[in-house]
Design a protein around this motif. Sequence first.
Motif, PDB file in Angstrom:
ATOM      1  N   LEU A  79      13.452  -2.144  -1.138  1.00 42.60           N
ATOM      2  CA  LEU A  79      12.050  -1.843  -0.811  1.00 42.60           C
ATOM      3  C   LEU A  79      11.124  -2.617  -1.739  1.00 42.60           C
ATOM      4  CD1 LEU A  79      12.110   2.014  -0.126  1.00 42.60           C
ATOM      5  CD2 LEU A  79      11.729   0.187   1.540  1.00 42.60           C
ATOM      6  N   GLN A  80      11.481  -2.654  -3.030  1.00 47.29           N
ATOM      7  CA  GLN A  80      10.617  -3.367  -3.972  1.00 47.29           C
ATOM      8  C   GLN A  80      10.534  -4.851  -3.628  1.00 47.29           C
ATOM      9  OE1 GLN A  80      11.686  -3.854  -8.151  1.00 47.29           O
ATOM     10  NE2 GLN A  80       9.619  -3.235  -8.644  1.00 47.29           N
ATOM     11  N   LYS A  81      11.647  -5.418  -3.205  1.00 47.03           N
ATOM     12  CA  LYS A  81      11.664  -6.843  -2.811  1.00 47.03           C
ATOM     13  C   LYS A  81      10.670  -7.104  -1.681  1.00 47.03           C
ATOM     14  CE  LYS A  81      15.618  -9.770  -2.519  1.00 47.03           C
ATOM     15  NZ  LYS A  81      16.991  -9.853  -1.983  1.00 47.03           N
ATOM     16  N   ASP A  82      10.479  -6.107  -0.821  1.00 43.72           N
ATOM     17  CA  ASP A  82       9.530  -6.230   0.300  1.00 43.72           C
ATOM     18  C   ASP A  82       8.109  -5.870  -0.109  1.00 43.72           C
ATOM     19  OD1 ASP A  82      11.273  -7.150   2.143  1.00 43.72           O
ATOM     20  OD2 ASP A  82      11.153  -5.422   3.500  1.00 43.72           O
ATOM     21  N   GLY A  83       7.893  -5.548  -1.378  1.00 43.87           N
ATOM     22  CA  GLY A  83       6.541  -5.293  -1.860  1.00 43.87           C
ATOM     23  C   GLY A  83       6.150  -3.840  -2.004  1.00 43.87           C
ATOM     24  N   ASP A  99      16.884  11.010 -12.127  1.00 46.09           N
ATOM     25  CA  ASP A  99      18.317  11.286 -12.040  1.00 46.09           C
ATOM     26  C   ASP A  99      18.528  12.753 -12.390  1.00 46.09           C
ATOM     27  OD1 ASP A  99      18.188  11.436 -14.798  1.00 46.09           O
ATOM     28  OD2 ASP A  99      19.180   9.515 -15.146  1.00 46.09           O
ATOM     29  N   SER A 100      19.767  13.144 -12.658  1.00 49.87           N
ATOM     30  CA  SER A 100      20.033  14.577 -12.850  1.00 49.87           C
ATOM     31  C   SER A 100      19.301  15.131 -14.073  1.00 49.87           C
ATOM     32  CB  SER A 100      21.535  14.812 -12.995  1.00 49.87           C
ATOM     33  OG  SER A 100      22.029  14.074 -14.085  1.00 49.87           O
ATOM     34  N   LYS A 101      18.908  14.252 -15.003  1.00 49.44           N
ATOM     35  CA  LYS A 101      18.272  14.750 -16.236  1.00 49.44           C
ATOM     36  C   LYS A 101      16.746  14.738 -16.183  1.00 49.44           C
ATOM     37  CE  LYS A 101      22.324  13.423 -18.846  1.00 49.44           C
ATOM     38  NZ  LYS A 101      22.956  12.178 -18.423  1.00 49.44           N
ATOM     39  N   GLY A 102      16.164  14.200 -15.101  1.00 50.32           N
ATOM     40  CA  GLY A 102      14.702  14.185 -14.981  1.00 50.32           C
ATOM     41  C   GLY A 102      14.196  12.866 -14.445  1.00 50.32           C
ATOM     42  N   GLY A 103      12.854  12.742 -14.364  1.00 50.71           N
ATOM     43  CA  GLY A 103      12.305  11.549 -13.726  1.00 50.71           C
ATOM     44  C   GLY A 103      11.235  10.858 -14.544  1.00 50.71           C
ATOM     45  N   ILE A 104      10.830   9.677 -14.048  1.00 54.15           N
ATOM     46  CA  ILE A 104       9.735   8.932 -14.672  1.00 54.15           C
ATOM     47  C   ILE A 104       8.735   8.535 -13.587  1.00 54.15           C
ATOM     48  CG2 ILE A 104      10.884   8.086 -16.755  1.00 54.15           C
ATOM     49  CD1 ILE A 104      11.723   5.589 -15.288  1.00 54.15           C
ATOM     50  N   TYR A 105       7.472   8.449 -13.988  1.00 59.81           N
ATOM     51  CA  TYR A 105       6.389   8.143 -13.042  1.00 59.81           C
ATOM     52  C   TYR A 105       5.487   7.074 -13.638  1.00 59.81           C
ATOM     53  CZ  TYR A 105       2.118   8.685 -10.324  1.00 59.81           C
ATOM     54  OH  TYR A 105       1.036   8.441  -9.543  1.00 59.81           O
ATOM     55  N   SER A 106       5.126   6.073 -12.823  1.00 51.61           N
ATOM     56  CA  SER A 106       4.146   5.075 -13.252  1.00 51.61           C
ATOM     57  C   SER A 106       3.339   4.635 -12.040  1.00 51.61           C
ATOM     58  CB  SER A 106       4.849   3.854 -13.852  1.00 51.61           C
ATOM     59  OG  SER A 106       3.931   2.785 -13.928  1.00 51.61           O
ATOM     60  N   GLU A 107       2.036   4.805 -12.101  1.00 59.47           N
ATOM     61  CA  GLU A 107       1.183   4.485 -10.957  1.00 59.47           C
ATOM     62  C   GLU A 107       1.324   3.016 -10.549  1.00 59.47           C
ATOM     63  OE1 GLU A 107      -0.145   6.578  -8.964  1.00 59.47           O
ATOM     64  OE2 GLU A 107      -1.096   5.022  -7.743  1.00 59.47           O
ATOM     65  N   GLY A 108       1.556   2.140 -11.536  1.00 62.74           N
ATOM     66  CA  GLY A 108       1.695   0.710 -11.231  1.00 62.74           C
ATOM     67  C   GLY A 108       3.027   0.350 -10.595  1.00 62.74           C
ATOM     68  N   GLY A 109       3.992   1.257 -10.664  1.00 61.68           N
ATOM     69  CA  GLY A 109       5.313   0.989 -10.093  1.00 61.68           C
ATOM     70  C   GLY A 109       6.268   0.439 -11.133  1.00 61.68           C
ATOM     71  N   GLU A 152       0.832  -1.225   0.000  1.00 62.18           N
ATOM     72  CA  GLU A 152       0.000   0.000   0.000  1.00 62.18           C
ATOM     73  C   GLU A 152       0.857   1.262   0.000  1.00 62.18           C
ATOM     74  OE1 GLU A 152      -2.511  -0.346   3.427  1.00 62.18           O
ATOM     75  OE2 GLU A 152      -3.548  -2.100   2.592  1.00 62.18           O
ATOM     76  N   ILE A 153       2.162   1.097   0.165  1.00 61.31           N
ATOM     77  CA  ILE A 153       3.021   2.277   0.291  1.00 61.31           C
ATOM     78  C   ILE A 153       3.628   2.628  -1.070  1.00 61.31           C
ATOM     79  CG2 ILE A 153       5.043   3.254   1.490  1.00 61.31           C
ATOM     80  CD1 ILE A 153       2.748   2.626   3.414  1.00 61.31           C
ATOM     81  N   ARG A 154       3.279   3.831  -1.559  1.00 60.76           N
ATOM     82  CA  ARG A 154       3.783   4.303  -2.852  1.00 60.76           C
ATOM     83  C   ARG A 154       4.971   5.217  -2.589  1.00 60.76           C
ATOM     84  NH1 ARG A 154       0.333   7.615  -3.946  1.00 60.76           N
ATOM     85  NH2 ARG A 154       0.349   7.847  -6.188  1.00 60.76           N
ATOM     86  N   VAL A 155       6.085   4.913  -3.289  1.00 61.20           N
ATOM     87  CA  VAL A 155       7.357   5.566  -2.967  1.00 61.20           C
ATOM     88  C   VAL A 155       7.875   6.361  -4.165  1.00 61.20           C
ATOM     89  CG1 VAL A 155       9.702   5.150  -2.081  1.00 61.20           C
ATOM     90  CG2 VAL A 155       7.872   3.501  -1.572  1.00 61.20           C
ATOM     91  N   ALA A 156       8.382   7.568  -3.905  1.00 63.27           N
ATOM     92  CA  ALA A 156       9.078   8.354  -4.945  1.00 63.27           C
ATOM     93  C   ALA A 156      10.516   8.566  -4.504  1.00 63.27           C
ATOM     94  CB  ALA A 156       8.387   9.703  -5.135  1.00 63.27           C
TER      95      ALA A 156
END
Length: 432
Positions: A230-234, A242-252, A211-215
């Motif tokens: 953290l991902q291994k724990d679910g 990174d220094s050039k920008g980021g990516i986002y996906s609701e599904g992870g 249930e924990i969404r992480v950025a």
Amino acid sequence: MNKQNDIYQDALARLQQMGQGADVSPEVVDLLMHAEVLVTASLPVRMDDGSTRYFTGYRCHYNNVLGPTKGGIRFHPQVNRSEVQALALWMTIKCAVAGLPYGGAKGGVEVNPKELSPMELERLSRAYVRAMADFIGPDIDIPAPDVYTNARIMGWMVDEYETIKRQRSPAVITGKPISLGGSLGRDEATGRGAYLCIREMADRLGWVSPEIRVAIQGFGNAGYHVARLLQKDGYRIVAISDSKGGIYSEGGFDIESVWTQKIKVRQIQAVYCEHTVCELVEHKKISNKELLELDVDLLIPAALEGVITTKNAANIKAPYIVEVANGPILTEAENILLGDNKIILPDVLANSGGVIVSYFEWVQNRSGYAWSLEEIRERLEEMIVKAFNEVWHTSMHEERSLRSSAYTIALRRIGDAVAAHGTREYFKNGKK
Ligand code: NAD
């Protein structure tokens, strides 16, 4: 001087604020208001085209009351005196929170290493050690990697130091390649330490990991390992940058595949659109600013200092922030966040896994006996969980923020060592 622009002034303001509530002798805070040594050196480097360029290098020994000083070397275009001193002060606090027999230090070179060829980078690394050889040593000051430096660079540096001293001296620098006396588990140590702190916090807060969404801002050594564990724990890692920008996906994201692709193309935003994994995960590109302000449960700044300021603090939505980077939140911004009831796990605890395993590396080098990975992971867990428990306990019992608790513990430990040398009260009262 504008505190927003001067990270060392900000670090000193925070120290004073933390010292006021810590119930320690004012002498301790006074002592830590000054760096013991700050060396600035010009580093001449022969470039591949035959010309010579001069880079500015720094090394700061902040305070050595608890032992030889310890701290990383950063290669970054924004390295400056103020940053190096702030980072060295935080190392002093961090080593004391972890209960290590070290004071704090830091070093850096004002350079964009991405613009150098591998041989220019090697010459620069060696030039740094030639300039600093009299200021470092296994019982004086022990460097390690930091932003844009790595095991290979530490290997060149140890080699240069040993050439100058005409003797083997692996304990002078930690974070070395394993083949040159490095420790197993050092590469993942900062991320693993942060993960263990989050695991302890999650236990106390009753989190259910899916249930924990992480950025995570900053997908380098520290950011990658904390994300992976953290991902291994679910946990769902919904944003990374990174220094050039980021990516986002609701599904992870699948952290291992992002990491593999990042290593190939050296840029996170290219990861999912320029390679074969393009179709696997729907995602959108975001800026680093947007990442910090996402509506997630857990925000992990793992890049550089001073990214949360009074300008964006009120826009931060994540209720929990774990500082894997050093100093990502400025003092006045933190006051805003605490006013909004945010819980902040401070850098001086959350990223101490790196220096803890560096300490193990130094101990192994000095005893000439290498430990197994299992042993290192067990000892790291034991040490960082103990530090976490002390900080959490102090926070609950003395009604302090987690940072205030960590500083309180550190200042009391440093205070005990100062008192052992004799304080004003001691000499005034003529005690024997
Ligand atoms: P690294 O060089 O491996 O990675 C740094 C990452 O930050 C890279 O992905 C880079 O692209 C990204 N980055 C750089 N500038 C950025 C910006 N302006 N916005 C967003 N991302 C940016 O460095 P690292 O060792 O992972 O260190 C990261 C942080 O963790 C630093 O604050 C460092 O002091 C701290 N830290 C590292 C260690 C360690 O052992 N490596 C230990 C304690 C603390």
